[in-house]
Scaffold this active site. Structure first.
Site, short mmCIF file in Angstrom:
data_model
loop_
_atom_site.label_atom_id
_atom_site.label_comp_id
_atom_site.label_asym_id
_atom_site.label_seq_id
_atom_site.Cartn_x
_atom_site.Cartn_y
_atom_site.Cartn_z
N SER A 1 0.67 -1.21 0.02
CA SER A 1 -0.10 0.13 0.01
C SER A 1 0.75 1.32 0.09
O SER A 1 0.23 2.34 -0.26
CB SER A 1 -0.91 0.04 1.23
OG SER A 1 -1.96 -0.89 0.82
N GLY B 1 3.66 9.43 6.54
CA GLY B 1 4.37 8.17 6.20
C GLY B 1 3.07 7.30 5.72
O GLY B 1 2.21 7.80 5.04
N ASP C 1 2.37 2.76 5.57
CA ASP C 1 2.77 1.15 5.60
C ASP C 1 2.33 0.50 4.42
O ASP C 1 1.12 0.95 3.72
CB ASP C 1 2.20 0.76 6.83
CG ASP C 1 2.53 0.99 8.07
OD1 ASP C 1 3.56 2.12 8.08
OD2 ASP C 1 2.02 0.83 9.10
#
Length: 367
Positions: free
Chosen positions: A60, A302, A304
């Site tokens: 992802s 950010g 993951d």
């Protein structure tokens, strides 16, 4: 704090072994430089060693690439963030309450507030029309909640965004990614198709076996081409870092090329919605593509990523000018990430990341 390659190589080796992760690569931007480390094996069956230029499946984290493409088009005035998706893709018509299709906008797809369900796996083939076929097949995908009412993490929505990129640019999503992001950033170890990875040292995913060490997965790549916009980018850790560095630098490359406008970069990092359930989605909030974090008052962003036996982690601390990327191929990857990033971010950015059991904050930070 100055980055010490020898110290962090030792910590990466020790934590990787302790958590039974076959192989890992780490890229860190600190002290104004990119530092690259590697540890372990790309494939326990063949014994091929991991190197800093090894390529992993990003899962992802690919959503950041798609979000960047979309925001390039918004920045150029070719796409409206608040336009109903059905005006761009008339064939897009998810099941739900009357009028729900018009309430699903580009912004809501980017911020996972469209209400679309999480996953709809459909192999629409390897042709250049795979995303068009995927969107048609997804026309009756259900809504988890009314659009705009809550976070509903949706990979489906990112395949729809990928198709929007195709319609607006006249290029396939893969071509648009190469021309608009990969080439301008000089990403020599980034690709979207499995045959393109054959020219590189490529990680094999590993799954739990009978003993403490994971075993190679039965197949290297199980995702259809239509998964590209939400999960099918392959890259080295340093190439992922270079994409994040462009965002950290207001959309500019090292030579001053403006890949994305500074206003669009800021919009992607702006808090759109709280994430009240951190057990489901590892974030405190969501922007336009980025997952957002509030580490005891220190902001960060950010994403993951996970594919079959491969896991990636990307964190940016803009106030400290620090970026960390970890790519792994199985085992206790999340425990490796949690331990290593806790130490790294504390040392390099004075960030105290919460333990996994901490209940999340449910209000956005003050600005």
């Amino acid at each position: 704090m100055t980055f010490s390659p020898a110290h962090w190589q030792s910590r990466l080796d020790a934590l990787r072994a302790a958590h039974h992760v076959p192989g890992a690569t780490l890229a860190v931007f600190a002290d104004g430089r990119i530092h690259e480390l590697a540890s372990g094996l790309l494939h326990r069956g063949t014994g091929v060693e991991a190197t800093t230029d090894s390529v992993f499946q990003l899962g992802s984290i690919a959503k950041i690439y798609t979000a960047t493409l979309v925001m390039q088009l918004v920045d150029a005035g070719r796409l409206d963030l608040d336009a109903p998706v059905c005006e761009i893709l008339p064939e897009f018509s998810p099941a739900g309450a009357p009028g729900a299709d018009r309430a699903i906008t580009v912004r809501r797809l980017l911020s996972h507030t469209s209400g679309l369900t999480g996953d709809f796996t459909y192999d629409s083939g390897r042709g250049d029309d795979c995303l068009a076929d995927y969107v048609r097949a997804a026309r009756n995908v259900a809504l988890d909640c009314p659009p705009g009412t809550a976070v509903s993490y949706s990979s489906v929505g990112y395949s729809v965004l990928g198709r929007i990129v195709e319609v607006v640019t006249g290029r396939t999503w893969d071509q648009a990614l190469k021309e608009r992001i990969v080439a301008p950033l000089g990403l020599t170890h980034t690709m979207t198709l499995p045959e393109e990875a054959l020219a590189f040292r490529t990680a094999m995913g590993h799954l739990p076996g009978d003993g403490p060490e994971p075993e190679p997965a039965p197949a290297w790549d199980m995702m259809p081409r239509s998964a590209g916009p939400y999960g099918r980018v392959l890259a080295s850790a340093a190439d992922v870092l270079r994409l994040a560095k462009m965002h950290l630098d207001g959309g500019a490359t090292a030579d001053g090329t403006q890949v994305l406008g500074a206003r669009a970069v800021a919009a992607m990092q702006r808090w759109e919605v709280d994430v009240p359930d951190r057990w489901t989605v590892s974030a405190d909030g969501w922007g336009l593509g980025w997952s957002l974090y509030d580490w005891n008052g220190v902001p960060g962003y950010g994403h993951d990523g996970a594919s079959v036996g491969q896991y990636g982690y990307l964190r940016v601390v803009p106030g400290a000018d620090v970026i960390v990327v970890l790519l792994t191929n199985g085992g206790g990857a999340r425990r490796l990430y949690a331990d290593l990033f806790r130490e790294l971010l504390a040392d390099l950015a004075e960030v105290r990341t919460p333990p996994p059991s901490r209940r999340p904050r449910t209000r956005r930070p003050s600005t």
